[in-house]
Design a protein around this motif. Structure first.
Motif, short mmCIF file in Angstrom:
data_model
loop_
_atom_site.label_atom_id
_atom_site.label_comp_id
_atom_site.label_asym_id
_atom_site.label_seq_id
_atom_site.Cartn_x
_atom_site.Cartn_y
_atom_site.Cartn_z
N THR A 11 1.05 -1.13 -0.26
CA THR A 11 -0.25 0.02 0.45
C THR A 11 0.50 1.39 -0.02
OG1 THR A 11 -0.54 -0.08 2.36
CG2 THR A 11 -1.98 -1.26 1.06
N GLY A 12 2.29 1.40 -0.01
CA GLY A 12 3.06 2.58 0.29
C GLY A 12 3.80 2.73 0.71
N LYS A 13 3.77 2.07 2.02
CA LYS A 13 4.56 2.08 2.80
C LYS A 13 5.74 2.56 3.48
CE LYS A 13 2.92 -1.66 6.10
NZ LYS A 13 2.42 -2.10 4.35
N THR A 14 6.65 1.95 2.98
CA THR A 14 8.51 2.09 2.20
C THR A 14 8.57 3.20 1.60
OG1 THR A 14 8.41 -0.42 2.96
CG2 THR A 14 10.19 0.94 1.80
N GLU A 22 -8.42 -6.41 -7.81
CA GLU A 22 -8.02 -5.98 -6.53
C GLU A 22 -6.50 -6.05 -5.86
OE1 GLU A 22 -10.76 -6.91 -4.15
OE2 GLU A 22 -12.44 -5.91 -5.18
N LEU A 23 -5.77 -4.80 -6.53
CA LEU A 23 -4.39 -5.15 -6.30
C LEU A 23 -4.45 -3.69 -5.66
CD1 LEU A 23 -2.93 -6.40 -9.78
CD2 LEU A 23 -3.54 -8.04 -7.71
N ALA A 24 -3.02 -4.16 -4.70
CA ALA A 24 -2.36 -2.90 -4.48
C ALA A 24 -1.00 -2.07 -4.89
CB ALA A 24 -1.84 -2.96 -2.79
N GLY A 25 -0.96 -0.78 -4.68
CA GLY A 25 0.02 -0.39 -5.41
C GLY A 25 1.40 -1.32 -5.89
N GLY A 26 1.89 -1.90 -4.55
CA GLY A 26 3.06 -3.03 -5.19
C GLY A 26 3.00 -3.99 -5.21
N SER A 27 1.58 -4.50 -5.47
CA SER A 27 1.33 -5.65 -6.70
C SER A 27 1.38 -4.83 -8.08
CB SER A 27 0.46 -6.52 -6.56
OG SER A 27 0.39 -7.60 -5.16
N ILE A 28 0.81 -3.83 -8.19
CA ILE A 28 0.28 -3.21 -9.68
C ILE A 28 1.96 -2.87 -10.67
CG2 ILE A 28 -0.96 -0.42 -11.03
CD1 ILE A 28 -3.11 -1.11 -8.94
N ARG A 29 2.59 -2.21 -9.67
CA ARG A 29 4.11 -2.19 -10.41
C ARG A 29 4.62 -3.49 -10.71
NH1 ARG A 29 8.93 -3.04 -8.78
NH2 ARG A 29 11.14 -0.93 -9.57
N GLU A 31 -0.15 -11.82 -11.44
CA GLU A 31 -0.04 -11.43 -9.94
C GLU A 31 -0.82 -11.44 -8.66
OE1 GLU A 31 1.98 -9.71 -8.64
OE2 GLU A 31 3.66 -9.84 -9.58
N TYR A 32 -2.34 -12.01 -9.27
CA TYR A 32 -3.43 -12.62 -8.58
C TYR A 32 -3.14 -14.34 -8.46
CZ TYR A 32 -7.76 -10.12 -8.13
OH TYR A 32 -8.82 -9.02 -8.17
N LEU A 53 -2.49 4.18 -10.79
CA LEU A 53 -1.23 3.31 -9.67
C LEU A 53 -1.04 3.08 -11.33
CD1 LEU A 53 -2.20 1.53 -5.92
CD2 LEU A 53 -0.59 3.75 -6.42
N TRP A 54 -2.60 2.70 -11.52
CA TRP A 54 -1.19 1.76 -13.26
C TRP A 54 -0.87 2.83 -14.12
CZ3 TRP A 54 -1.02 -2.89 -14.84
CH2 TRP A 54 -1.97 -4.11 -13.97
N ARG A 55 -2.02 3.42 -13.74
CA ARG A 55 -1.04 4.90 -14.94
C ARG A 55 0.12 5.77 -14.63
NH1 ARG A 55 -7.32 8.03 -16.21
NH2 ARG A 55 -7.99 6.64 -17.68
N HIS A 56 0.33 5.73 -13.49
CA HIS A 56 0.86 6.37 -12.99
C HIS A 56 2.69 5.49 -13.42
CE1 HIS A 56 4.56 6.93 -10.02
NE2 HIS A 56 4.67 8.83 -9.96
N SER A 57 2.40 3.96 -13.31
CA SER A 57 3.42 2.96 -13.25
C SER A 57 4.11 2.78 -14.83
CB SER A 57 2.97 1.84 -13.02
OG SER A 57 2.69 1.83 -11.74
N LEU A 58 3.09 3.50 -15.75
CA LEU A 58 2.92 3.40 -17.44
C LEU A 58 3.83 4.73 -17.64
CD1 LEU A 58 0.22 1.07 -17.79
CD2 LEU A 58 2.74 0.34 -18.17
N VAL A 59 4.07 5.56 -16.74
CA VAL A 59 4.10 6.91 -17.02
C VAL A 59 5.30 6.56 -18.30
CG1 VAL A 59 5.39 9.25 -17.06
CG2 VAL A 59 3.51 8.04 -15.62
#
Length: 719
Positions: A518-521, A669-676, A705-706, A645-651
């Motif tokens: 979820t983006g903690k680190t 339904e994936l968290a940010g780390g899984s989307i990346r 990822e699923y 998050l998907w769009r940001h990862s594809l920039v």
């Protein structure tokens, strides 16, 4: 031509110079034709020496000018260099020596409170080092042509003191001022008292002649302490201790022990007080050891065995400076005993409490004045501005072209660290060929925070910004608040006195709670980047130990290093260490609770920035939660956030024109780390084909990822 020919030609020129000098000196020498010349000194030769005019600036200049004519001609013919210039330079140096020596001798005598008899003896012993004629004269008076220095008996005779007078003989005792101050050496103790030779150390002679270069034996051990400057002192001077200490130092020599809360506090306080008092200082680090700094672990204060403490004190006396000692050895008794002197100001700085047994009863320097050094302030804006050239005294005159306040707010560097960081920042800017920027200052400041945290943690150089975070407004606002707290803790907790007391530190503690990915680190890295600090991720495997007490020791090492380092400390999966205490049913529970109790106490006095992450907030002990400044919940992203998050990862990824991750964001339904991770899988697949990323690649990545998460995947998704 033989390679030795040029050297032989130079020797020929030197031989001619020697011949001219022999001719010049033998012109009026009554012993020039004596076959025993040099083996004894007849009376007529002594009277001739006494009839010569004394060496004055005019006579020295004239002699050197005459010699320069011949030397210059010879040099022009030999190597084409301007010999006259070199000779005149030597003459000027020689001329300046005696004039400066008389003034410096008087000032030295006044500063060290030497009696007229001591001053006269020092001049008698010094004479052969300044004028060669005194060698022959002293040889004649000593009735031994080979003894060309003054002896104790000759010094007493020239001073008009009877050889049997106790007051005169006491001037050469081991406890006499000239000897204890390191100004005079009485040699040949095996000889009868009156025939012992007197020698003035070369460093004393050089000082009296105007040379203030530190003795070579002190290289690597002692160095001048840079002056803090007026503007740099203003912030430090706001603490009430600094002006009081400056007034005490200006009143006369004393010994002071500055107890440090954080390593470097004492040096910063001493620099500020000495600067305010207008007193220079020498910086001695006896605990630095013989090995290079990089080969010694932090905290290794093994004392060097070759430090010439007598020479350190003599250097301080000659220049009228104080001695500042940091990095004290584990047993500082020998050091304090060696530096104990009633005429030299000595400031000692250390993190340990002062032990009265360190000082001998009745020591010359007396019992030290024990003070608690004020903590180094973070973000000393005036010191940074002056060091970066924002004042004429610093060699500049222009302010930095950016807002310096938020850039340096997180750095707790003393004056010396700020000066080094400023020089490094200016060098980096010159290397890049660009004006000084905030990035240069932050990089240089981070380089000053070398630490031993790497032994138990992994360092991350942050390379992210706020734009890399895709979070709801509430946790994003809390992260900004965390950065604000870190920048302003000195003002709020220190100046405004909102610290709870009880020895509590001025640290900032935050807990990031949320599911995996979820983006903690990443948020911790962004906060570190915003503050211009490195991020150290604590490796729990390197600190948790099965033996009782070892875990606490490892944690103490980490907290100690974090206290002295400008960095952000991250405890990932913190519930492994900061978990709830349990009911004591056996010894294991008891020792586990002891670890938790230690952590609770240590967090109270922590001065750094520490962040904790956990997937299960309920696992963290409530006592830890109470000590946290912020608890930030990272929710699982909803569909709009997943799409962002998907769009940001594809920039930065080459994609087909009709790429659309909307379906993946809706159906998976994936968290940010899984989307990346899904985007990385898609990018590898496209790179293998040599084509841009397609919607099918994104689908394959999301499905993988699923499956990794053990969730059901339908292969026939309708696009």
């Amino acid at each position: 031509m033989n390679e030795a020919t040029p050297l032989l030609e130079r020797l020929t020129g030197l031989r001619e110079r020697v011949a001219r000098l022999v001719e010049h000196r033998s012109a009026d020498d009554p012993t020039a034709g004596d076959p025993m010349r040099g083996l004894y000194l007849p009376e007529e030769a002594i009277w001739r020496l006494l009839s010569l005019p004394p060496a004055t600036p005019d006579t020295v200049d004239a002699a050197y000018a005459t010699h320069a004519v011949h030397a210059g001609r010879e040099a022009d013919g030999a190597d084409g260099s301007d010999g006259a210039d070199g000779s005149n330079a030597a003459g000027a140096s020689h001329t300046a020596g005696p004039v400066g020596a008389v003034d410096r001798l008087q000032r030295l005598a006044q500063r060290l409170r030497l009696s007229e008899l001591d001053t006269g003896i020092l001049l008698i012993a010094l004479a052969p080092d300044l004028d060669r004629t005194f060698e022959a004269l002293y040889g004649y008076l000593n009735d031994d042509v080979s003894r060309r220095r003054a002896t104790t008996g000759l010094a007493l005779d020239l001073s008009g003191v009877p050889a049997h007078a106790a007051v005169g003989r006491a001037r050469f005792h081991a406890s006499a001022p000239l000897v204890t101050l390191g100004l005079l050496v009485v040699e040949e103790p095996e000889r009868p008292f009156l025939s012992r030779a007197l020698r003035v150390p070369e460093r004393v002679v050089a000082h009296l002649l105007g040379d203030d270069t530190t003795e070579a034996a002190l290289d690597g051990t002692v160095r001048p302490l840079p002056d803090a400057g007026t503007r740099a002192l203003s912030a430090a001077g706001s603490d009430g201790l600094v002006p009081l200490l400056a007034a005490r130092l200006a009143a006369g020599p004393c010994t002071v022990y500055l107890r440090e809360h954080r390593e470097g506090d004492g040096l910063s306080c001493a620099t500020a007080a000495l600067g305010a008092a207008g007193i220079g200082a020498l910086h001695l680090t006896p605990g630095a050891g013989d090995r290079p700094q990089g080969e010694r672990p932090h905290g290794d204060h093994t004392p060097r065995q070759d430090i010439p403490y007598a020479e350190v004190l003599r250097e301080a006396r000659l220049s009228g400076r104080a001695v500042v000692v940091t990095s004290l050895p584990e047993r500082p008794q020998e050091l304090i005993r060696a530096l104990s002197a009633s005429d030299v100001t000595v400031l000692l700085a250390g993190t340990r409490p002062y032990d009265p047994h360190w000082c001998d009863t009745g020591a010359p320097g007396g019992e030290p004045l024990v003070l608690d050094a004020p903590r180094q302030r973070a973000g000393n804006l005036e010191a940074w501005t002056a060091a970066l050239g924002g004042s004429p005294e610093a060699g500049g005159g222009t302010e930095p072209g950016f807002d310096l306040t938020p850039v340096v707010a997180a750095y707790r560097l003393g004056h010396e660290g700020i000066s080094r960081a400023a020089r490094a920042a200016l060098d980096l800017a010159a290397f890049d060929g660009t004006p000084l920027s905030a990035a240069h200052v932050r990089l240089a400041a981070r380089q000053q925070s070398a630490s031993g945290l790497e032994q138990h943690s992994r360092r991350i150089r942050p390379d992210v910004t706020w734009d890399d975070l895709v979070l709801p407004e509430k946790p994003l606002a809390q992260l900004h608040e965390l950065a604000v707290r870190s920048r302003n803790r000195e003002r709020v907790l220190g100046d405004w006195r909102l610290s709870a007391g009880g020895g509590r530190g001025r640290g900032v503690l935050g807990l990031f709670a949320g599911g995996s990915g979820t983006g903690k680190t990443l948020s911790a890295e962004v906060v570190a980047a915003e503050l211009g600090l490195d991020l150290y991720v604590v490796q729990l495997s390197s600190i948790v130990d099965k033996y009782v007490g070892e875990t606490e020791k490892n944690l103490e090492r980490i907290f100690t290093e974090a206290d002295r380092t400008d960095a952000v400390l991250l405890f990932d999966e913190a519930d492994a260490v900061f978990g709830k205490r349990s009911e004591v049913k056996d010894a294991h529970d008891r020792y586990a609770n002891m670890e938790s109790a230690y952590l609770l106490q240590r967090l109270e006095s922590f001065d750094g920035i520490a962040l904790l992450t956990t997937n299960l907030r309920g696992n963290i002990d409530e006592a830890f939660t109470r000590r946290l400044d912020l608890v930030i919940d990272f929710p699982f992203p909803d569909q709009p956030q997943r799409l962002a998050l998907w769009r940001h990862s594809l920039v930065h990824v080459p994609c087909v024109d009709d790429i659309d991750p909307s379906a993946c964001a809706r159906d998976f339904e994936l968290a940010g780390g899984s989307i990346r991770s899904a985007v990385v899988t898609a990018a590898y697949a496209a790179a293998g084909r040599g084509e841009p990323v397609t919607n099918a690649d994104l689908l394959a990545g999301a499905q993988r990822e699923y499956r990794k998460a053990g969730r059901l995947v339908l292969d026939d998704v309708d696009w």
